[in-house]
Design a protein around this motif. Structure first.
Motif, PDB file in Angstrom:
ATOM      1  N   ALA A   1       0.828  -1.210   0.000  1.00  0.00           N
ATOM      2  CA  ALA A   1       0.000   0.000   0.000  1.00  0.00           C
ATOM      3  C   ALA A   1       0.862   1.260   0.000  1.00  0.00           C
ATOM      4  N   GLY A   2       0.598   2.133  -0.959  1.00  0.00           N
ATOM      5  CA  GLY A   2       1.255   3.434  -1.016  1.00  0.00           C
ATOM      6  C   GLY A   2       2.702   3.435  -1.442  1.00  0.00           C
TER       7      GLY A   2
ATOM      8  N   ALA B   1     -10.204  15.887  -7.063  1.00  0.00           N
ATOM      9  CA  ALA B   1      -9.814  15.101  -5.897  1.00  0.00           C
ATOM     10  C   ALA B   1     -10.654  13.829  -5.797  1.00  0.00           C
ATOM     11  N   ALA B   2     -11.958  13.937  -6.106  1.00  0.00           N
ATOM     12  CA  ALA B   2     -12.831  12.763  -6.076  1.00  0.00           C
ATOM     13  C   ALA B   2     -12.408  11.755  -7.144  1.00  0.00           C
TER      14      ALA B   2
ATOM     15  N   GLN C   1      -9.013   3.691  -5.437  1.00  0.00           N
ATOM     16  CA  GLN C   1      -9.729   2.594  -4.812  1.00  0.00           C
ATOM     17  C   GLN C   1      -9.440   1.293  -5.561  1.00  0.00           C
ATOM     18  N   GLY C   2      -9.081   0.267  -4.814  1.00  0.00           N
ATOM     19  CA  GLY C   2      -8.724  -0.999  -5.432  1.00  0.00           C
ATOM     20  C   GLY C   2      -7.296  -1.045  -5.927  1.00  0.00           C
TER      21      GLY C   2
ATOM     22  N   MET D   1      -0.855   9.036  -4.590  1.00  0.00           N
ATOM     23  CA  MET D   1      -0.917  10.247  -5.396  1.00  0.00           C
ATOM     24  C   MET D   1      -0.043  11.329  -4.764  1.00  0.00           C
ATOM     25  N   ASP D   2       1.008  11.732  -5.434  1.00  0.00           N
ATOM     26  CA  ASP D   2       1.836  12.852  -4.988  1.00  0.00           C
ATOM     27  C   ASP D   2       1.478  14.062  -5.849  1.00  0.00           C
ATOM     28  N   VAL D   3       0.640  14.960  -5.323  1.00  0.00           N
ATOM     29  CA  VAL D   3       0.088  16.062  -6.102  1.00  0.00           C
ATOM     30  C   VAL D   3       0.742  17.378  -5.695  1.00  0.00           C
TER      31      VAL D   3
END
Length: 288
Positions: free
Chosen positions: A87-88, A106-107, A114-115, A121-123
């Motif tokens: 994860a991540g 963002a949504a 998801q999944g 995400m590095d924004v």
């Protein structure tokens, strides 16, 4: 440093009350368990197990070490579990013009992630010129920027209508020289504003400057002066079109990415679809 293998043997002996049962529990021979305990006692310089007691129990030093040993073994298990969880661990680095990163975007990122627990995400949001430079330097996997015209390697590009804005309650013409609300040097619309004012043969001065889009909008609402911004930034704000200058030619909203396969390509497709909808909605505002 205390070897977790030795600590595991020590705790196993205490938990089972027997060298033999500890060896069975840890799938080792009894002699190995004895050797590991001896090595641990040599390391700490104290006897840890009272071998004469029945059942076997800890010495005073062993009692003191026992709590620490259990915590060390628990932390080791947690660390191994964390490193085994993907994860991540896979970053997608994204650079976005400030007003592009809004609630809907963002949504979209949340839904995409998801999944895909391995993706992070590095924004980064900021001014388009700086984001473009950093993308070209390889700092971002994806960049969405505002520019006069898209470059040849843009994955997609959409027109973004521009308008001159003033406070909703402005009820008079602006004085000479005209006060301007502008982005900090390097901001994309700043030079465009100056060029238009010069063409209109109007004198001007910078009354308010900021690198933040929300700050620019608040300053216009407060009556500091007029500005040039994308129409898409105006819904819900107490601003109106400054009629003498009106609408400017649209600017390009372009999306770039280095990769053309895998999750990055899929995310670019998602973002392109949303930017297309955003452009359609903005055009509807203009036509309305």
């Amino acid at each position: 440093m205390l070897d977790p293998r030795l600590l595991r043997a020590f705790v196993g002996i205490l938990d089972t009350g027997s060298f033999t049962r500890a060896a069975e529990q840890l799938h080792l021979t009894q002699s190995t368990i004895s050797q590991q305990l001896a090595r641990l006692e040599e390391t700490v310089g104290h006897a840890l197990i009272d071998r004469e007691a029945r059942p076997i129990s800890a010495t005073a030093s062993g009692e003191r070490l026992q709590g620490y040993a259990r915590r060390i073994l628990t932390l080791q298990q947690e660390a191994q579990a964390a490193l085994g969880d993907p994860a991540g661990l896979t970053a997608i680095r994204i650079g976005l013009a400030e007003d592009i990163f809004d609630g809907p975007m963002a949504a979209l990122f949340r839904e995409f992630a998801q999944g895909r627990r391995e993706i992070r995400m590095d924004v980064t949001s900021g001014l388009s010129r700086d984001l473009t430079r950093r993308y070209r330097d390889g700092e971002f996997d994806i960049a969405v920027v505002k520019e006069p015209a898209p470059s040849a390697d843009a994955r997609a590009s959409f027109p973004e209508p521009m308008a001159w804005l003033e406070a909703m309650d402005a009820d008079r013409d602006w004085p000479d020289p005209m006060p301007l609300v502008v982005f900090s040097p390097g901001g994309l619309y700043r030079d465009q504003m100056f060029e238009r004012i010069e063409r209109e043969r109007r004198r001007w001065y910078v009354a308010f400057s900021s690198s933040s889009l929300p700050n620019i909008l608040v300053a216009v609402e407060a009556g500091f002066g007029i500005t040039l911004l994308p129409v898409a930034t105006t819904p819900g704000r107490r601003v109106k079109t400054y009629a003498p200058f009106g609408i400017e030619p649209p600017i390009a909203v372009s999306i770039y990415s280095w990769e053309q396969t895998g999750p990055v390509k899929e995310l670019v497709d998602w973002m392109s679809a949303m930017l297309g909808l955003r452009a359609s909605g903005t055009n509807a505002i203009i036509q309305g």
